[in-house]
Write an enzyme that holds these catalytic residues in place. Sequence first.
Site, mmCIF file in Angstrom:
data_model
loop_
_atom_site.group_PDB
_atom_site.id
_atom_site.type_symbol
_atom_site.label_atom_id
_atom_site.label_comp_id
_atom_site.label_asym_id
_atom_site.label_seq_id
_atom_site.Cartn_x
_atom_site.Cartn_y
_atom_site.Cartn_z
ATOM 1 N N GLU A 284 71.011 61.172 49.893
ATOM 2 C CA GLU A 284 71.959 60.188 49.765
ATOM 3 C C GLU A 284 72.086 59.056 50.950
ATOM 4 O OE1 GLU A 284 73.024 59.711 46.635
ATOM 5 O OE2 GLU A 284 73.931 61.447 46.641
ATOM 6 N N SER B 198 78.042 44.457 23.529
ATOM 7 C CA SER B 198 78.080 45.881 23.924
ATOM 8 C C SER B 198 79.129 46.756 22.894
ATOM 9 C CB SER B 198 78.608 46.242 25.312
ATOM 10 O OG SER B 198 79.195 47.375 25.506
ATOM 11 N N GLY C 96 82.568 54.328 35.641
ATOM 12 C CA GLY C 96 82.676 54.279 36.948
ATOM 13 C C GLY C 96 82.645 55.569 37.468
ATOM 14 N N SER C 97 81.824 56.326 37.023
ATOM 15 C CA SER C 97 81.523 57.588 37.406
ATOM 16 C C SER C 97 80.624 58.071 38.636
ATOM 17 C CB SER C 97 81.041 58.826 36.327
ATOM 18 O OG SER C 97 80.042 58.287 35.763
ATOM 19 N N GLY C 98 79.697 56.859 38.939
ATOM 20 C CA GLY C 98 78.788 56.818 39.849
ATOM 21 C C GLY C 98 77.506 57.524 39.257
ATOM 22 N N GLU D 277 69.501 43.770 40.155
ATOM 23 C CA GLU D 277 70.877 44.180 40.712
ATOM 24 C C GLU D 277 70.853 43.632 42.084
ATOM 25 O OE1 GLU D 277 72.237 47.808 39.311
ATOM 26 O OE2 GLU D 277 73.875 47.929 40.854
ATOM 27 N N ASP E 195 68.216 54.829 41.601
ATOM 28 C CA ASP E 195 68.712 55.064 40.425
ATOM 29 C C ASP E 195 68.002 54.552 39.359
ATOM 30 O OD1 ASP E 195 70.896 55.512 42.187
ATOM 31 O OD2 ASP E 195 72.072 53.883 41.687
HETATM 32 C C1 GLA Z 1 73.940 53.878 44.619
HETATM 33 C C2 GLA Z 1 72.654 53.262 45.088
HETATM 34 C C3 GLA Z 1 71.279 53.833 45.244
HETATM 35 C C4 GLA Z 1 71.554 54.741 46.443
HETATM 36 C C5 GLA Z 1 72.875 55.594 46.419
HETATM 37 C C6 GLA Z 1 73.319 56.518 47.808
HETATM 38 O O1 GLA Z 1 73.735 54.792 43.665
HETATM 39 O O2 GLA Z 1 72.370 52.451 43.847
HETATM 40 O O3 GLA Z 1 70.420 52.827 45.465
HETATM 41 O O4 GLA Z 1 71.923 54.200 47.642
HETATM 42 O O5 GLA Z 1 74.044 54.769 45.936
HETATM 43 O O6 GLA Z 1 72.379 57.272 47.991
#
Ligand code: GLA
Length: 396
Positions: A36, A70, A127-129, A166, A178
């Site tokens: 991470e 959407s 918003g869940s990441g 992005e 991601d």
């Molecule tokens: C977000 C970013 C990724 C990565 C993570 C942390 O998801 O989009 O590129 O940096 O945080 O690991």
Amino acid sequence: MNTELVKKLQDCFYERYGQKDAKVFFAPGRVNLIGEHTDYNGGHVFPCALSVGTYGMIAPREDDHLRMYSVNLSNAGVTNIPLQKLRPGRTRKWTQYPEGVFWSMMEKGIAFDHGADLMFAGDVPAGSGLSSSASLEVVTGLMIRELYGLSELDGRELALVGQAAENVYCGMQCGIMDQFASAMGKKDHAIYLNTETLDYSLVPLLLGEYELLITNSKVKHSLVSSAYNGRRMECAKALADLQKVQGLQELGSLCELTPEQFEQYQSGITDPVNRRRAKHAVYENARTIRAVDALQKNDIVTFGKLMNDSHDSLRDDYDVSCEEIDLLVNETRRIEGVAGSRITGGGFGGCTVSIVKKNQTPAVIAEVRKKYFDLFGIEAAFYRVMPEEGAHIVVQ
Ligand code: GLA
């Protein structure tokens, strides 16, 4: 495939744009198992694609406009904009992601001789990441490739274009993880990616008596993007300091250092906060390499321990956890049969990922749900997941 959502998308597409029988495209969200905040520090990551994501449909237009709608945000209506009017920072609404993908492709020299009608529907919890934005970018790229016949754009390119969208169009300085996971995911595999070279291997996720459990805290602390960009800046400063140290002038990224080298040179980083950020990046990269090795030896216990260490470092040195997430992690870890538990993704809320013995999953869900509700009054959500296929066409 979420057939109900796809049906809704198809109906809506027909209703709004008058097109029947168009293809349906899909790009998934992701969960990161370990590694991470290493992807903008030249390190390794180990994510996998999920079954939830963003579905999209596209049809050509005769003029040069983009129309975007959407199904999830029907109140927002249709956005209509000429391709020539796309500019970074033009909007902070959801359309910034698809717009950014078109814009980034034009920046690469791709000329669009007509516009398009686009429609989206997603089932990544908001918003869940779990990377709903990356899935929106990647599905847009996939649709553009198909509509405009850009077969030279492979999955890697789609990921890079999504990241550029992005970074530049939306102003979030994310790494490549991601978008790469969304574009390149493989069923039953996690992706071991070197973010410096983009070399990767697909590692079968054989967990034996264990399974992956995602817990959604349902909290999202504000200003995620500015806090994230701030962390990235702190790492850049730490690197700049290290490059002034005798013998490190050529250092290209923090993750080129081993933990031993970091210990040797860390005093070169003047600011103690930046030093902690760098320490996390270096050790996290080393943990990721060890974790993948452990998994390949079917050593789930070691893999889980490294996940725990990852969380502790994200909490203490990288400062991207929060009390809700820490509670979920602590309560999960206390239960027998849990190999490891950590925050996943950018941080400041979102989800945790845990490796749990299958027969213990119901106990984990029941106990953690109760503790979390008692303390924060929030119903956490739990998802038992397996790695799924990356971006593809779901209806031909
Ligand atoms: C977000 C970013 C990724 C990565 C993570 C942390 O998801 O989009 O590129 O940096 O945080 O690991």
